[in-house]
Motif scaffolding. Sequence first.
Motif, PDB file in Angstrom:
ATOM      1  N   HIS A   1      -7.568   9.778   2.680  1.00 20.71           N
ATOM      2  CA  HIS A   1      -6.968   8.571   2.756  1.00 20.71           C
ATOM      3  C   HIS A   1      -5.689   8.501   3.681  1.00 20.71           C
ATOM      4  O   HIS A   1      -4.839   9.212   3.261  1.00 20.71           O
TER       5      HIS A   1
ATOM      6  N   ASN B   1       0.903  -1.249   0.003  1.00 23.78           N
ATOM      7  CA  ASN B   1      -0.003   0.117   0.083  1.00 23.78           C
ATOM      8  C   ASN B   1       0.882   1.197  -0.096  1.00 23.78           C
ATOM      9  O   ASN B   1       1.924   1.395   0.606  1.00 23.78           O
TER      10      ASN B   1
ATOM     11  N   TYR C   1      -0.213   3.898  -4.872  1.00 26.12           N
ATOM     12  CA  TYR C   1      -1.173   2.789  -5.184  1.00 26.12           C
ATOM     13  C   TYR C   1      -2.445   3.460  -5.700  1.00 26.12           C
ATOM     14  O   TYR C   1      -3.296   3.126  -6.547  1.00 26.12           O
ATOM     15  N   LEU C   2      -2.938   4.347  -5.110  1.00 20.12           N
ATOM     16  CA  LEU C   2      -4.050   5.267  -5.236  1.00 20.12           C
ATOM     17  C   LEU C   2      -4.135   5.719  -6.422  1.00 20.12           C
ATOM     18  O   LEU C   2      -4.928   6.059  -7.115  1.00 20.12           O
TER      19      LEU C   2
ATOM     20  N   VAL D   1      -2.563   6.268   4.330  1.00 17.63           N
ATOM     21  CA  VAL D   1      -2.213   4.779   3.984  1.00 17.63           C
ATOM     22  C   VAL D   1      -1.004   4.219   4.438  1.00 17.63           C
ATOM     23  O   VAL D   1      -0.094   4.996   4.902  1.00 17.63           O
TER      24      VAL D   1
ATOM     25  N   HIS E   1      -6.297   3.078   5.496  1.00 17.83           N
ATOM     26  CA  HIS E   1      -6.070   2.040   4.678  1.00 17.83           C
ATOM     27  C   HIS E   1      -4.901   1.076   5.238  1.00 17.83           C
ATOM     28  O   HIS E   1      -3.795   1.641   5.130  1.00 17.83           O
TER      29      HIS E   1
ATOM     30  N   ALA F   1     -10.480  -3.867   0.189  1.00 20.57           N
ATOM     31  CA  ALA F   1      -9.616  -2.864   0.484  1.00 20.57           C
ATOM     32  C   ALA F   1      -9.988  -1.635  -0.652  1.00 20.57           C
ATOM     33  O   ALA F   1     -10.199  -0.513  -0.633  1.00 20.57           O
ATOM     34  N   MET F   2      -9.821  -2.255  -1.960  1.00 15.05           N
ATOM     35  CA  MET F   2      -9.668  -1.533  -3.239  1.00 15.05           C
ATOM     36  C   MET F   2     -11.104  -0.812  -3.319  1.00 15.05           C
ATOM     37  O   MET F   2     -11.363   0.352  -3.608  1.00 15.05           O
TER      38      MET F   2
ATOM     39  N   LEU G   1      -4.400  -3.132  -0.403  1.00 16.66           N
ATOM     40  CA  LEU G   1      -5.257  -2.518  -1.577  1.00 16.66           C
ATOM     41  C   LEU G   1      -5.375  -3.428  -2.719  1.00 16.66           C
ATOM     42  O   LEU G   1      -6.275  -3.101  -3.691  1.00 16.66           O
TER      43      LEU G   1
ATOM     44  N   ALA H   1     -11.770   1.913  -1.149  1.00 13.52           N
ATOM     45  CA  ALA H   1     -10.941   3.107  -1.563  1.00 13.52           C
ATOM     46  C   ALA H   1     -11.961   4.025  -2.445  1.00 13.52           C
ATOM     47  O   ALA H   1     -12.077   5.202  -2.851  1.00 13.52           O
TER      48      ALA H   1
END
Length: 518
Positions: A227, A60, A64-65, A229, A204, A213-214, A208, A217
């Motif tokens: 967020h 994560n 990643y986001l 993380v 988070h 988790a995804m 992810l 998000a």
Amino acid sequence: MYLTQGLHRCVQQSPDRVAVIFGERSETFIELHSRVARLAGALQKLGMNAGERVAMLALNSDRYLEYLLGVWWGGGVVNPVNIRWSVAEIVYSLDDCDTGILIVDDYFLPIAFKIADTARRRPVLIYAGEGVSPPGMLSYEQLIAYTPPVDDASRGGDDLAAIMYTGGTTGQPKGVMQSHLNLWSSAVARMAEFRNFGATISLHVAPLFHIAAMARAVGHFIAGDTHVVMPSFDPCAVLETIERHKVEEVLFVPTMLQTVLEHPDFGSRHLHSLKRIYYGASPVSAAVLDTALARLPGIEFYHAYGLTEASPVVSVNPPANHSAAARASGLYRSAGRPGIGVTVRIVDQNGMEVPRNTVGEIVVRGANVMQGYWNRCEETAQALRNGWLHTGDGAYMDDDGYLFIVDRMKDMIVTGGENVYSAEVENALSRHPAVVQCAVIGIPNARWGEAVHAVVVARPGSILSGDDLREDCRQFIAGYKCPKSIEFRSAMPLSAAGKILKRELRAPYWENQILQVG
């Protein structure tokens, strides 16, 4: 109904609010918008046309986001890679859906070139770590720095958004195809159910790459939440992060919650900001829930049941069923009631709805249900029948519409002609205060066909025998359901999502058997 719409909304309404916090880095919504638009442009230049797959193999992070939003912004499809897989399993997933770009972080850098060299189509490698990009890999940060932003492709609705590979409990993993509508509708339904989205600080810590988790998000993207993380689960770091950033909610699997509650630093941390804990993957034990209610008074607990094919939420059990006062009703053991926009039935082997309080298979219908399995027509036809997703989960529904999961249908134990559902036995075992974790499986038995076998992790320092547990179980369930044998272990094999891997517990017992379970 496109998954980047929330970012547009936040840039319009709250551009300077913090969007993402990771370690010492943070970015506002306007900064996130710029990086996402530039990443999308870079991916397009590298061959990400509409519908093309881009994978990420990483812990994560804020990046990643950005990867999720950037791929969707550029019109692509995310293929988040299971971080627990071997190189061969990773290559299979890349080959299966013809993934052309792979983003890796420092943690997985040592295997990146082996993956690329083995894959049928060598992917373009992008390094998203903290150091200098190695030879043969492109730099994530340089791609963002030197690529002009592009307009949002605005793909949405039935356009494919993600291919999420299942764990592969039998045979090769299957790629679950989720559209923008699937993920968006599931997220919005949760927002209506939970009523807590918008300007929330959310942590988070679950991986992810996993749908739970995804998808969470995704909901926070839509609502415009902040967020926070963490790269992976560490109980000490979780406590410090909640205190430091005044985190208001977090998703745990029950094993994570238990570990946090039992950590030596728990009592010294200021956790007053925490308002809500969501948990999934398995029900919480009575002992853990009692401890949580005592040590975190006023916290709202939500349990969600779902699966990747449902993007993922099917039902929600609200805080009202987790309080000490509500414990007597037994509803805290349920998986809640079907969520808004989701239709659920319990059916027999012929697809006919069974009477209330009768065990059958959960089937689901709604905008959240997947499009099918990537290039798996037969498996898709088996799972999606007459407009219903057949989950393979055994359950009953009570008179008030609450779901009670009893087992995976294939995990049901048939002993001496009687059906035994492992969840019922696990519930009885978990009542004992010395039981930290337990799992129940069927093992071969010459007389009964299968025998009920329990694997138990006992609380350190406790004195617990198999005879003690069996006698305790008899207070709650019939004798034929009680474990015939009990094995004590120091730890359970867990998936990346924190689920106990029953197939690994089962394997030694069925290795040389002609007939096998699951």
